[in-house]
Design an enzyme around this catalytic site. Structure first.
Site, mmCIF file in Angstrom:
data_model
loop_
_atom_site.group_PDB
_atom_site.id
_atom_site.type_symbol
_atom_site.label_atom_id
_atom_site.label_comp_id
_atom_site.label_asym_id
_atom_site.label_seq_id
_atom_site.Cartn_x
_atom_site.Cartn_y
_atom_site.Cartn_z
ATOM 1 N N LEU A 168 45.628 36.070 39.803
ATOM 2 C CA LEU A 168 45.207 35.674 41.054
ATOM 3 C C LEU A 168 45.938 36.085 42.151
ATOM 4 O O LEU A 168 47.249 35.910 41.973
ATOM 5 C CB LEU A 168 45.228 34.199 41.166
ATOM 6 C CG LEU A 168 44.004 33.473 40.600
ATOM 7 C CD1 LEU A 168 44.306 31.691 40.774
ATOM 8 C CD2 LEU A 168 42.812 33.627 41.414
ATOM 9 N N MET B 203 43.689 40.898 36.518
ATOM 10 C CA MET B 203 43.263 39.915 36.111
ATOM 11 C C MET B 203 44.431 38.712 36.613
ATOM 12 O O MET B 203 44.879 37.704 35.833
ATOM 13 C CB MET B 203 43.504 39.885 34.542
ATOM 14 C CG MET B 203 42.289 40.545 33.811
ATOM 15 S SD MET B 203 40.694 40.293 34.332
ATOM 16 C CE MET B 203 40.349 38.747 33.485
ATOM 17 N N SER C 248 37.059 50.674 33.448
ATOM 18 C CA SER C 248 35.778 51.306 33.354
ATOM 19 C C SER C 248 35.176 51.496 34.930
ATOM 20 O O SER C 248 34.609 52.344 35.263
ATOM 21 C CB SER C 248 34.869 50.759 32.678
ATOM 22 O OG SER C 248 34.387 49.639 32.985
ATOM 23 N N ASN C 249 35.573 50.500 35.629
ATOM 24 C CA ASN C 249 34.956 50.493 37.395
ATOM 25 C C ASN C 249 35.799 51.555 37.837
ATOM 26 O O ASN C 249 35.314 52.063 38.890
ATOM 27 C CB ASN C 249 35.174 48.958 37.569
ATOM 28 C CG ASN C 249 34.180 48.105 37.252
ATOM 29 O OD1 ASN C 249 33.055 48.066 37.852
ATOM 30 N ND2 ASN C 249 34.377 47.413 36.276
ATOM 31 N N HIS D 40 33.309 40.696 40.604
ATOM 32 C CA HIS D 40 33.183 39.585 39.680
ATOM 33 C C HIS D 40 31.838 39.472 38.997
ATOM 34 O O HIS D 40 30.648 40.001 39.679
ATOM 35 C CB HIS D 40 33.292 38.276 40.369
ATOM 36 C CG HIS D 40 33.006 37.016 39.688
ATOM 37 N ND1 HIS D 40 34.348 36.692 38.961
ATOM 38 C CD2 HIS D 40 32.309 36.280 39.215
ATOM 39 C CE1 HIS D 40 34.141 35.681 38.161
ATOM 40 N NE2 HIS D 40 32.919 35.222 38.421
ATOM 41 N N ASN E 40 37.014 42.401 45.670
ATOM 42 C CA ASN E 40 37.415 41.922 44.473
ATOM 43 C C ASN E 40 35.645 42.077 43.643
ATOM 44 O O ASN E 40 34.699 41.872 44.344
ATOM 45 C CB ASN E 40 37.643 40.778 44.130
ATOM 46 C CG ASN E 40 37.711 40.290 42.777
ATOM 47 O OD1 ASN E 40 38.367 41.021 41.667
ATOM 48 N ND2 ASN E 40 37.289 39.047 42.344
#
Ligand code: GRF
Length: 209
Positions: free
Chosen positions: A100, A98, A21-22, A117, A115
Site C-alpha cells: 500500500l 503489493m 505479466s502486466n 485492480h 493502479n
C-alpha cells in the site's frame, strides 16, 4: 488530434512485486508501436520478482529496493521518489505492486499514479479481488484501472471492463481470464494518459475524445 508519434513520448515507471505479466503487456504494446511511452525504470520491493527479469531482458533498467533498508515505509518511498525524479518519470504505474502506498507517494504523484485492480471497484478492494468476488458468488466481476489516492483501491476510476463469471469456475481459471483483460486495459489507460485525454474532475475521470 495529432498522432501519438508526433508528440514527445512520456516517461513511465512500473512498480511490480511479482510475475510482471502486466509489465510484459506494456512492453509488448510499446514494441508493437501502439503505446507511445518510454519505460524508464522498473522497480520492485521483491529481490526475485520475475518482473525485474522481464525488464532486463528488454534492456529496461530494473531495480530492487529493499524495504528492510528503511526505518519506515515513508522513508522507503522517499527513496523511490529520488530514483523516479532522477529519471524524470511522468507517470508511475503500479502493476501488481503489493504494498500500500503512503501519503508521501500519493502527495507527490496524485493524478499521475495509477493502479490496476482485478475486480470492479468499489467492490472487492484489497489483495484478493478475484477470490473475494468468487466467494461472494458474483456473476459478473472485472478489471479496474484507477488513479491512486490515500485509500486502499479507492481512487478515481479511469477504465473498467466487466467479465462474466462462469458456473463452477475456479480461482485459477477466472484469474487467467481476468489477466487477459488486464493486459489490454492497462496499456489502454496508459495510452489515454499519454495522449493527455484523462481529465480529473473531483473523483470523476473524464475521457476526452
Ligand atoms: C494483477 O492481477 C493485478 O490486477 C494485481 O496483481 C496482479 C499482477 O499480475 N494488482 P502480474 O504481476 O502483472 O502478472
Amino acid at each position: 488530434m495529432s498522432s501519438p508519434s508526433a508528440s514527445p513520448k512520456i516517461n513511465i515507471a512500473v512498480l511490480a512485486s511479482g510475475n510482471g505479466s502486466n509489465l510484459q503487456a506494456i512492453i509488448d504494446h510499446i514494441e508493437e508501436g501502439i503505446l507511445p511511452v518510454n519505460i524508464k525504470v522498473v522497480i520492485s520491493n521483491k529481490a526475485g520478482a520475475f518482473a525485474l527479469e522481464r525488464a532486463s531482458k528488454h534492456n529496461i533498467e530494473a531495480i530492487f529496493v529493499d524495504t528492510m533498508q528503511f526505518s519506515s515505509r515513508q522513508d522507503y518511498e522517499r527513496k523511490l521518489i529520488e530514483l523516479l525524479d532522477e529519471r524524470q518519470v511522468d507517470l508511475v504505474v503500479l502493476a501488481g505492486y503489493m504494498l500500500l502506498v503512503t501519503e508521501v507517494f500519493v502527495d507527490k504523484y496524485y493524478g499521475r499514479l495509477i493502479n490496476l485492480h482485478p475486480a470492479l471497484l468499489p467492490s472487492f478492494p484489497g489483495t484478493d479481488g478475484i477470490g473475494d468476488a468468487l466467494k461472494y458468488g458474483c456473476k459478473v466481476t472485472g478489471v479496474t484501472v484507477h488513479f491512486v489516492d490515500k485509500g486502499c483501491d479507492t481512487g478515481p476510476i479511469i477504465l473498467q471492463e466487466p467479465i462474466k463469471v462462469k458456473d463452477g469456475e475456479t480461482h485459477e481459471q477466472l484469474a487467467e481470464r481476468i489477466h487477459k483483460i488486464e493486459h489490454e486495459v492497462l496499456p489502454r489507460a496508459i495510452r489515454l494518459y499519454a495522449e493527455g485525454r484523462l481529465k480529473l474532475e473531483g473523483r470523476v475521470v473524464r475521457i476526452e475524445s
